[in-house]
Enzyme design. Structure first.
Site, PDB file in Angstrom:
ATOM      1  N   LYS A 147     -19.963  15.662 -84.206  1.00 60.01           N
ATOM      2  CA  LYS A 147     -19.282  16.232 -85.374  1.00 60.01           C
ATOM      3  C   LYS A 147     -19.472  15.315 -86.572  1.00 60.01           C
ATOM      4  O   LYS A 147     -19.316  14.102 -86.472  1.00 60.01           O
ATOM      5  CB  LYS A 147     -17.783  16.440 -85.090  1.00 60.01           C
ATOM      6  N   ASP A 168     -20.847  13.895 -75.475  1.00 62.12           N
ATOM      7  CA  ASP A 168     -19.469  14.150 -75.867  1.00 62.12           C
ATOM      8  C   ASP A 168     -19.635  14.853 -77.205  1.00 62.12           C
ATOM      9  O   ASP A 168     -19.987  14.210 -78.201  1.00 62.12           O
ATOM     10  CB  ASP A 168     -18.680  12.843 -76.028  1.00 62.12           C
ATOM     11  N   HIS A 169     -19.433  16.152 -77.225  1.00 59.85           N
ATOM     12  CA  HIS A 169     -19.849  16.882 -78.430  1.00 59.85           C
ATOM     13  C   HIS A 169     -19.036  16.484 -79.663  1.00 59.85           C
ATOM     14  O   HIS A 169     -19.443  16.750 -80.784  1.00 59.85           O
ATOM     15  CB  HIS A 169     -19.869  18.394 -78.197  1.00 59.85           C
ATOM     16  N   GLY A 210     -26.807  30.407 -69.291  1.00 59.16           N
ATOM     17  CA  GLY A 210     -25.361  30.197 -69.456  1.00 59.16           C
ATOM     18  C   GLY A 210     -24.909  30.261 -70.906  1.00 59.16           C
ATOM     19  O   GLY A 210     -25.709  30.387 -71.850  1.00 59.16           O
ATOM     20  N   LYS A 269     -20.441  17.271 -70.103  1.00 62.86           N
ATOM     21  CA  LYS A 269     -19.207  16.939 -69.416  1.00 62.86           C
ATOM     22  C   LYS A 269     -18.806  18.076 -68.485  1.00 62.86           C
ATOM     23  O   LYS A 269     -19.308  19.183 -68.689  1.00 62.86           O
ATOM     24  CB  LYS A 269     -18.107  16.633 -70.415  1.00 62.86           C
ATOM     25  N   HIS A 322     -13.017  13.127 -75.571  1.00 64.78           N
ATOM     26  CA  HIS A 322     -12.995  13.270 -77.032  1.00 64.78           C
ATOM     27  C   HIS A 322     -11.932  12.404 -77.716  1.00 64.78           C
ATOM     28  O   HIS A 322     -12.207  11.730 -78.708  1.00 64.78           O
ATOM     29  CB  HIS A 322     -12.753  14.724 -77.427  1.00 64.78           C
TER      30      HIS A 322
HETATM   31  C1  BG6 Z   1     -14.358  20.978 -74.717  1.00 67.83           C
HETATM   32  C2  BG6 Z   1     -13.249  21.386 -73.783  1.00 67.83           C
HETATM   33  O1  BG6 Z   1     -14.884  19.740 -74.324  1.00 67.83           O
HETATM   34  O2  BG6 Z   1     -13.844  20.894 -76.028  1.00 67.83           O
HETATM   35  C3  BG6 Z   1     -12.633  22.695 -74.225  1.00 67.83           C
HETATM   36  O3  BG6 Z   1     -13.762  21.511 -72.469  1.00 67.83           O
HETATM   37  C4  BG6 Z   1     -12.207  22.628 -75.658  1.00 67.83           C
HETATM   38  O4  BG6 Z   1     -11.529  23.032 -73.401  1.00 67.83           O
HETATM   39  C5  BG6 Z   1     -13.340  22.106 -76.536  1.00 67.83           C
HETATM   40  O5  BG6 Z   1     -11.860  23.933 -76.062  1.00 67.83           O
HETATM   41  C6  BG6 Z   1     -12.855  21.854 -77.942  1.00 67.83           C
HETATM   42  O6  BG6 Z   1     -13.968  21.608 -78.745  1.00 67.83           O
HETATM   43  P1  BG6 Z   1     -13.948  21.916 -80.292  1.00 67.83           P
HETATM   44  O7  BG6 Z   1     -15.277  21.453 -80.782  1.00 67.83           O
HETATM   45  O8  BG6 Z   1     -13.733  23.398 -80.442  1.00 67.83           O
HETATM   46  O9  BG6 Z   1     -12.804  21.135 -80.848  1.00 67.83           O
END
Ligand code: BG6
Length: 489
Positions: A173, A168-169, A7, A139, A231
């Protein structure tokens, strides 16, 4: 083991992040089994990994050695026989690489299979290991509180809470992690970090992209579930939490949970006063015309899904009573930026009035992305003038000074998981509280369809109602799209 190894996430984020860890000598004894439906040979899979690293990081000399640690297993997530085959190959790899029975299962795939996979991992013996076992889960963690509980129950049959790493990415950061340090390592902020000195806090996370190919998912999600439940609320918790007694996972998590517990629940008609939703119409981004949301692939022509949310959170505790936390997030906005603006209260009396000009309030801006840094807005004497005050900015930019190569969020999260540090992952209690909050808003929105969608133009900063939400409290959104951190090289 990476489920969903063919993926997009694996390709764009996980393989390059693993390589970065390898390059920094942080992976010693390791092997990766890529798991997905498609049939691929190990060599083909290794080539995919190689391509993904090269396309994000360029050619590297040790790539052959790196990719030799990767194996592939074609898999049917609902079929026990597939898991038995996976277990056999994992057991052999375990011996070959002396992995001491430690296993990380990374679910980087469609969420509808999370529960099924977790149940099979247990029933087919993959979790019977002599070392540690950890589950990393992307998520969305459920679609609402009820489905999140169901999913949690399923994965808890195979993994205990401290073995579950919910990604939660945003917590990967650099500058999101820095919130705590800025707050708790500086004598000048913490004494002011309360309702006596802060007038409001604004968090903006705007994107210029539309929904791209994700229309099908996004139609069932919308910005509230996609961005706010996770987020945005995580950033609120980090800004609002009390100092933890110690910097341990449990102490930090429990302080964050206390913020969620103090979050004022908004429901029914109140939602109108606290939240605004938007959906983009056509417009222009970087000089190019873009279609409206309803014309995106796999989106209903009459869709009522929100692509923008602005909201006001109230935290009913001693520290924050009376201080609004405003958030806004959306697709197809004027800029790709995430920034936090902490606005301090006005000083009691302005000695430096010039005709109509009033003093600017002090602001602390935390630049999360694309720039990384902080800016403190102060007032100082205008050089040469009489005693006129003017705004000056003190800036720190990560890119300018100490870190040319800020590690990618996923690199840090993967490394945390390998070290067994769950601090920057979402605890179940945080998930449950945030769904409970968000469910009330979506319930109201589902009952009351918005009849003026689309209500903001692509390439703008959202609907007018989002400005009014803040203006009715006597504030305005600080214009984050032209508030770059001044880079001090
Ligand atoms: C993701 C969402 O969790 O975060 C996306 O599913 C979104 O829709 C993304 O675009 C935004 O992440 P970043 O790191 O680009 O701010």
């Amino acid at each position: 083991m990476i489920f969903g190894a063919t993926g997009d996430l694996a390709k764009r984020k996980l393989f390059p992040s693993l390589y970065r860890l390898y390059e920094k000598n942080r992976l010693h004894k390791f092997a990766v089994i890529g798991v997905a439906r498609r049939s691929l040979t190990n060599e083909e899979f290794q080539q995919n990994v190689r391509d993904s690293v090269v396309s994000s990081l360029g050619i590297k000399n040790d790539l052959d050695e790196f990719v030799s640690h990767f194996y592939y297993q074609s898999h049917d997530v609902t079929d026990s026989a597939s898991y038995v085959a996976l277990k056999n190959s994992a057991d052999q790899i375990d011996v070959r690489y002396e992995l001491e029975g430690n296993r990380i299962f990374y679910l980087a795939m469609a969420p509808e299979f999370f529960g099924t996979i977790a149940l099979h991992l247990k029933s087919d013996g993959l979790t019977d290991v002599t070392g540690y076992k950890r589950l990393v889960i992307e998520k969305p963690f459920g679609h609402d509180l009820a489905s999140a509980i169901e999913l949690n129950n399923q994965i808890r049959t195979a993994f205990s809470e401290d073995e579950i790493y919910r990604i939660d990415h945003y917590l990967g950061k650099e500058m999101v992690r820095n919130i705590e340090v800025i707050r708790f390592a500086n004598a000048i902020f913490e004494p002011l970090w309360n309702n006596r000195y802060i007038s409001n806090i604004q968090i903006t996370s705007s994107e210029t992209l539309g929904v791209e190919e994700r229309g099908r998912y996004y139609e069932t999600s919308g910005a509230l579930r996609d961005m706010v439940q996770n987020h945005m609320l995580q950033m609120v918790a980090l800004l609002a939490m009390e100092p933890p007694i110690r910097l341990t996972t449990d102490e930090i998590r429990s302080e964050k949970v206390r913020v969620f517990r103090a979050l004022r629940m908004i429901e029914g008609e109140q939602v109108k006063d606290y939240f605004v939703r938007g959906q983009y119409g056509e417009g222009t981004i970087d000089g190019n015309p873009v279609p409206k949301y309803r014309d995106e692939p796999m989106v209903n022509q009459n869709s009522n899904t929100e692509t923008f949310v602005a909201g006001k959170f109230k935290i009913d505790n001693f520290r924050w009573a009376g201080v609004p936390f405003y958030i806004r997030t959306g697709k197809r906005m004027a800029a790709k930026t995430t920034k936090i603006v902490v606005q301090f209260k006005d000083i009691p009396m302005n000695l430096y009035y010039q005709t109509e000009k009033v003093l600017n309030p002090n602001l602390l801006v935390i630049h999360i992305q694309p720039e990384e840094g902080i800016t403190l807005h102060l007032n100082a004497k205008k050089a040469g003038g009489h005693l006129d005050a003017q705004e000056v900015k003190l800036s720190f930019a990560n890119t300018g000074t100490n870190a040319m190569n800020t590690p990618e969020g996923y690199e840090k999260l993967l490394f945390d998981c390998m070290r067994g540090d769950a601090t920057n992952f979402t605890h179940w209690d945080e998930v449950a509280y945030s769904w409970a909050f968000v469910d009330k808003i979506s319930a109201y929105w589902e009952q009351t369809k918005e009849d003026n969608f689309p209500n903001y133009q692509a390439g703008s900063m959202g609907p007018k109602a989002a400005d009014e939400l803040v203006e009715k409290d006597g504030f305005f959104w600080w214009p984050v799209n032209n508030m770059d951190v001044d880079v001090c090289k």
